[in-house]
Design a protein around this motif. Structure first.
Motif, PDB file in Angstrom:
ATOM      1  N   GLU A 230       0.724  -1.142  -0.044  1.00 55.20           N
ATOM      2  CA  GLU A 230      -0.085  -0.121   0.052  1.00 55.20           C
ATOM      3  C   GLU A 230       0.740   1.391  -0.080  1.00 55.20           C
ATOM      4  O   GLU A 230       0.718   2.227  -0.856  1.00 55.20           O
ATOM      5  CB  GLU A 230      -1.058  -0.201   1.083  1.00 55.20           C
ATOM      6  N   ARG A 233       2.018   1.656  -3.526  1.00 58.33           N
ATOM      7  CA  ARG A 233       0.956   1.942  -4.431  1.00 58.33           C
ATOM      8  C   ARG A 233       0.679   3.665  -4.323  1.00 58.33           C
ATOM      9  O   ARG A 233       0.636   4.430  -5.176  1.00 58.33           O
ATOM     10  CB  ARG A 233      -0.464   1.383  -4.014  1.00 58.33           C
ATOM     11  N   ARG A 249      -9.827  -0.865   1.604  1.00 61.86           N
ATOM     12  CA  ARG A 249      -9.219  -1.893   0.810  1.00 61.86           C
ATOM     13  C   ARG A 249      -9.153  -2.976   1.366  1.00 61.86           C
ATOM     14  O   ARG A 249      -9.054  -3.386   2.510  1.00 61.86           O
ATOM     15  CB  ARG A 249      -7.912  -1.259   0.308  1.00 61.86           C
ATOM     16  N   ASP A 252      -5.317  -9.008  -0.935  1.00 66.62           N
ATOM     17  CA  ASP A 252      -5.204 -10.295  -1.340  1.00 66.62           C
ATOM     18  C   ASP A 252      -3.998 -11.007  -1.472  1.00 66.62           C
ATOM     19  O   ASP A 252      -3.002 -10.757  -2.157  1.00 66.62           O
ATOM     20  CB  ASP A 252      -5.872 -10.236  -2.957  1.00 66.62           C
ATOM     21  N   GLU A 257      -1.506  -7.882  -3.026  1.00 68.26           N
ATOM     22  CA  GLU A 257      -1.906  -6.674  -3.373  1.00 68.26           C
ATOM     23  C   GLU A 257      -3.046  -6.194  -2.780  1.00 68.26           C
ATOM     24  O   GLU A 257      -3.816  -6.976  -1.995  1.00 68.26           O
ATOM     25  CB  GLU A 257      -2.252  -6.569  -4.961  1.00 68.26           C
ATOM     26  N   THR A 258      -3.399  -5.000  -2.437  1.00 70.60           N
ATOM     27  CA  THR A 258      -4.500  -4.278  -2.046  1.00 70.60           C
ATOM     28  C   THR A 258      -5.559  -3.764  -3.074  1.00 70.60           C
ATOM     29  O   THR A 258      -5.195  -3.324  -3.990  1.00 70.60           O
ATOM     30  CB  THR A 258      -4.260  -3.156  -0.839  1.00 70.60           C
ATOM     31  N   ARG A 259      -6.914  -3.956  -2.860  1.00 65.74           N
ATOM     32  CA  ARG A 259      -7.796  -3.328  -3.905  1.00 65.74           C
ATOM     33  C   ARG A 259      -9.061  -2.959  -3.276  1.00 65.74           C
ATOM     34  O   ARG A 259      -9.407  -3.407  -2.226  1.00 65.74           O
ATOM     35  CB  ARG A 259      -7.888  -4.129  -5.047  1.00 65.74           C
TER      36      ARG A 259
END
Lengths: 481, 484
Positions: A230, A233, A249, A252, A257-259
């Motif tokens: 994060e 990002r 967020r 995963d 990654e975070t989404r």
């Protein structure tokens, strides 16, 4: 451009009470769905919440441990939102007047330095149930076993500045709630869950950047990786001239990654208000004193004591005191008569290696602390060489028997009987005239050959120090060459 | 004349002149004969007959209590195990409670014979009984008029002579106003006296269960059984309630009764005669009257209509179509499930209050409405506390009018809210309050109200009982056809 990272954690700890936060239903994961959900957890018409006094005591104990301001009057509030696994359409939580006010936690960072991290507040709330999406092909099922489980939500100040600091803080907190025996700390099962608020600001800036909240991080590793991702990002967004969107967020782990989570309407209005089913809870000075009196020795105090009273190094003290089971094992071995240094060495050496291999935890370790003390005693009194001790240790892992039983049965005592050793030395010298000559001609290294032969002949049981002395006496000093 | 009061039935049972079975048959027959009143939502003859037989056996074994063998019924907002419990809402039309409310369990333990569940305004929201999803209840004194609400069936069933006493609930006057409209005595105890466990919530900080019957004596018998601490309700007050005899026997001569003149001036002129006579009657009993002021009068109704809907809006969130209650057909998604289940399940008044309450709790409005209303509530409590420094109890009208016509106020919710303006202050302050019949106007009963400090139910029950020893308003009965 340089960036300052700002992280705050919200940790939910399930409290180890016998019953749920607002009913007498068992606080246990049921074998079948909805087994431990009573009429109260189902939110049936006419049911009412009654606060669990034990949960209040455990929350106060936590507050006492972080030296927080403890409430004299604490108020439960309703947090209103609709969700299928939220039975009443509101969660009973706390907004104003939380049970635990501002406190702080002393955290040992990765470099060994200690840093005090502020804890803004900790409040009690009930857990929700679970939506089960894979039980039926065409519909979602609801399991309310977890509904009503008492949670302590512990909110840190935004005083953590890297993923590593966040992990160190969470480890410290994890160890603390386990030491206090208020939470089992089982992150796999969700007993301790963590949300991370992450933002970046230009180095030295006074103004905080926009933060994102990463939900439900259930391991130290995921916490570290999610924050690391994060930060990167957000850095890329900011350096590309973009803006960070305030959002929730999800991390995963499979894709690392975070989404963004399923989009919720901006700033949901929870319409908090004091729960009219629950009167304000008044806590007296006696309640506060009882919470303080219930505190066990805390990890920070343990570290200090191990260093000053037991003569361990700072890093040994940290290792032993920073994890509840390790400290408990260590102290139990000491109580059984073992010397601190020896236990510390074995815990950081053989035992750590074994746990690493087996993937087990110390709580389930096959050798009990008193058994380890028994083994160490046999090293101290000369019965076992360190090599033999390792052999005995490995047998103990298999059979769970005491060291003495194994030593006796398998004859693993080191031979320190001078007569027997002298005879053996004479035998080996006689059998190897060539090597004797080499030695006398000045090849001192040949001594090692004799030691090897003797250990072999004794089945590894000869006392090495004694053997050396006898050999030298028999062979004399190596020649000048 | 058939036995129609609790005390008379009790004496007859104790004297062996009747049986619980006979009283129960009489009650069931009356319920059938007066089905047009729509007082009952659920009548359970099988369960009632079994309870009656058990009660007779218990009395024969010499183990009877005051209520053993007495036919009673409860407002259908009290859960009773295995029975339909609807709150007069389509939302719960098919729901059966899996447990007994504490008040119901205590009645059953005492050996009372429960006939069934009584009609009400949906979720106790209303002052006329017309908000029931299952049709309005008629007033036995005049079938073209409302019996009051929300405990409409509770009042009508007693006034019609079906059962001698009933349980009701009172959030803003829902026991006292129907008691007044139906010529009965109705007690709303101190907040926290009667457990709310199993009483479906309308507004948790205001809801209080209580009893309706012909006389203070009979109300006291029921109250002493259902009242007292319950660990399953966190707002339940500690301590037990005294036996009925003790509740009725406090000396009244020498007490000072505060009379807020402004309230008496605000009632319909038709009520003023009976109320004035009642004041004189209290004086004749040796009670001193003292004119006082309660300066909050105008603020109580607006504060109540912020606080009660605010609490209701979240109390009713659990009716979402997920676990129990009405669920719409074939929802396409979660939002659709919520919208249609709630849209179909709730009636218009319930929706109106959910919307009002949601608004009052919303960000940006909370301070202006909810917090402000809480301030008013505290002010009201303070002014009562101050009043009780100089008086022992208060006497005031229960309602501004006598029972109005069915449909008369249906399209005017604000007018209906104003119905509660004399009863709401006691709920906001948590005080015990009782309505008793003080006379008639054009053949319709007129009620007067007594209020006391917290936990002093005995004082107002004793005042009412003394009043009823020298008056006969509580002995009047509607004639079969309507107006007496």
């Amino acid at each position: 451009m340089n960036w300052d990272v700002v992280i705050g954690l919200e940790v939910h700890a399930q409290l180890q009470t016998a019953s749920k936060l607002f009913s007498s239903a068992p606080n246990a994961a049921g074998a079948t769905p909805n087994e431990t959900a009573s009429a109260v957890e189902l939110g049936l018409p006419g049911t009412l919440p009654v606060p669990n006094a034990e949960a209040i005591r455990l929350a106060l104990r936590f507050g006492a441990a972080i030296d927080a301001a403890l409430a004299t009057e604490t108020i439960f509030a309703r947090k209103n939102y609709f969700y299928p696994d939220l039975p009443k359409g509101y969660q009973i939580s706390q907004l104003d007047a939380p049970i635990v006010g501002r406190g702080s936690l002393s955290v040992v960072m990765a470099n060994g330095a200690t840093k005090a991290i502020g804890i803004t507040r900790a409040h009690l709330e009930e857990d929700a149930g679970k939506s089960v999406h894979d039980a039926y092909s065409d519909r979602t099922a609801i399991d309310l076993n977890r509904a009503g489980t008492p949670l302590l939500e512990i909110v840190s100040e935004p005083e953590l500045h890297s993923a590593q600091e966040a992990v160190a803080y969470l480890r410290e907190l994890h160890n603390l709630v386990r030491t206090l025996e208020i939470c089992d700390g089982n992150m796999n099962e969700g007993s301790l869950r963590c949300d991370a608020n992450v933002s970046l600001k230009p180095a030295g800036s006074e103004v905080l950047g926009t933060r994102t909240e990463i939900k439900n991080l259930n391991s130290f590793r995921f916490l570290e990786r999610a924050i690391t991702y994060e930060i990167e990002r957000q850095r890329l967004v900011l350096e590309g001239g973009g803006v960070v969107v305030q959002e929730t967020r999800l991390y995963d782990p499979d894709r690392d990654e975070t989404r963004p989570m399923r989009s919720k309407e901006e700033a949901e209005d929870y319409r908090y208000f004091p729960d009219p089913d629950l009167l304000p809870i008044l806590l007296t000075a006696d309640d506060h004193a009882a919470a303080r009196a219930s505190l066990p020795e805390l990890p920070a105090a343990k570290r200090a004591r191990y260093e000053t009273d037991l003569g361990l190094t700072a890093s040994e003290a940290r290792l032993l005191a920073s994890e509840r089971s390790t400290a408990a094992y260590f102290e139990a071995a000491l109580a059984a008569g073992a010397a601190p240094k020896g236990v510390a060495n074995w815990l950081s050496g053989e035992i750590a290696a074994q746990l690493n291999r087996s993937g087990e935890t110390l709580d389930a370790f096959p050798i009990a602390p008193a058994q380890l003390a028994g083994l160490l005693a046999r090293i101290d009194d000369g019965t076992l060489s360190s090599k033999l001790a390792k052999t005995v240790f490995e047998r103990m892992l298999e059979t769970r028997e005491d060291a003495d039983v194994i030593i006796e049965r398998e004859g693993l005592k080191q031979v320190s009987d001078s007569g027997a050793l002298e005879a053996l030395v004479a035998e080996v010298i006689e059998a190897n005239p060539g090597q004797v000559e080499q030695y006398r001609a000045g090849k001192g290294k040949v001594l090692g050959f004799f030691v090897g032969q003797l250990m072999k002949a004794s089945g590894g049981k000869a006392n090495p120090q004694q053997l050396n002395a006898l050999l030298k006496a028999a062979l004399g000093e190596p020649g000048e060459g | 004349m058939s036995l129609d009061t609790l005390s008379a039935m009790r004496r007859a049972l104790e004297a062996g002149e009747t049986t619980a079975v006979a009283l129960t048959e009489q009650a069931l027959a009356a319920a059938e004969a007066k089905a047009d009143l729509n007082a009952f939502l659920h009548l359970d003859p099988t369960q009632a007959r079994a309870a009656a037989e058990a009660a007779d056996a218990r009395r024969q074994a010499g183990e009877g209590t005051a209520l053993t063998g007495i036919p009673l019924a409860v407002k259908d907002i009290f859960c009773s195990e295995g029975d339909p419990t609807t709150a007069a809402s389509r939302m719960l039309a098919n729901w059966r409670a899996p447990y007994d409310a504490t008040a119901v369990a205590r009645l059953k333990d005492a050996g009372a014979v429960l006939l069934g569940k009584l009609n009400l305004d949906e979720f106790a929201m209303g002052a006329s009984g017309e908000n029931s999803a299952f049709g309005p209840t008629l007033n036995p004194w005049d079938r073209t008029r409302v019996p009051g609400g929300s405990s409409s069936g509770s009042a009508a069933a007693v006034a019609a002579g079906i059962v001698p006493a009933t349980l009701g609930t009172d959030t803003g006057g829902s026991i006292r106003q129907p008691a007044a409209f139906c010529g009965l005595t109705g007690l709303k105890p101190t907040y926290g006296r009667v457990s709310r466990w199993g009483m479906i919530a309308f507004a948790s900080s205001l809801d209080q269960g209580g009893a309706l019957a012909w006389s203070a004596e009979d109300v006291a018998e029921v109250f002493s059984v259902i009242g007292g601490h319950d660990p399953r309700d966190a707002t339940s007050a500690p301590g037990t309630v005294a036996p009925a005899g003790a509740l009725l026997s406090a000396p009244v001569a020498g007490l000072t009764l505060g009379v807020p003149e402004a309230f008496f001036e605000a009632v319909d002129s038709a009520l003023q005669g009976p109320l004035a006579e009642a004041r004189a009657q209290f004086e004749a009993l040796g009670v001193r009257l003292k004119a006082i002021e309660l300066p909050f009068a105008g603020d109580a109704v607006p504060a109540y209509y912020v606080l009660a809907p605010a609490e209701a809006s979240t109390n009713l969130s659990r009716y979402d179509g997920v676990r129990f209650g009405h669920r719409c057909e074939n929802p396409v998604d979660l939002d659709d499930l919520y919208r249609r289940s709630r849209g179909e399940g709730f009636g218009p008044e319930v929706k109106r209050r959910i919307l009002t309450g949601t608004y009052a709790l919303s960000v940006g409005y909370y301070d202006a409405y909810y917090r402000q209303a809480q301030r008013v509530r505290r002010r009201i409590l303070e002014s009562f506390t101050e009043a009780f420094q100089s008086v022992d109890a208060l006497f005031l009208p229960t309602t501004p009018t006598t029972a109005f016509k069915l449909g008369e106020k249906r399209n005017d919710p604000i007018a209906l809210y104003e119905e509660d303006r004399f009863t709401i202050p006691a709920n906001l302050a948590g005080l015990p309050a009782l309505s008793l019949p003080v006379g008639f106007s054009n053949g319709l009963p007129v009620g007067g109200q007594l209020l006391a400090p917290h936990f002093e139910e005995g004082r107002i029950l004793s005042l009412a009982h003394a009043f009823q020893q020298v008056t006969d308003h509580h002995q009047q009965r509607p004639t079969a056809g309507g107006v007496a």
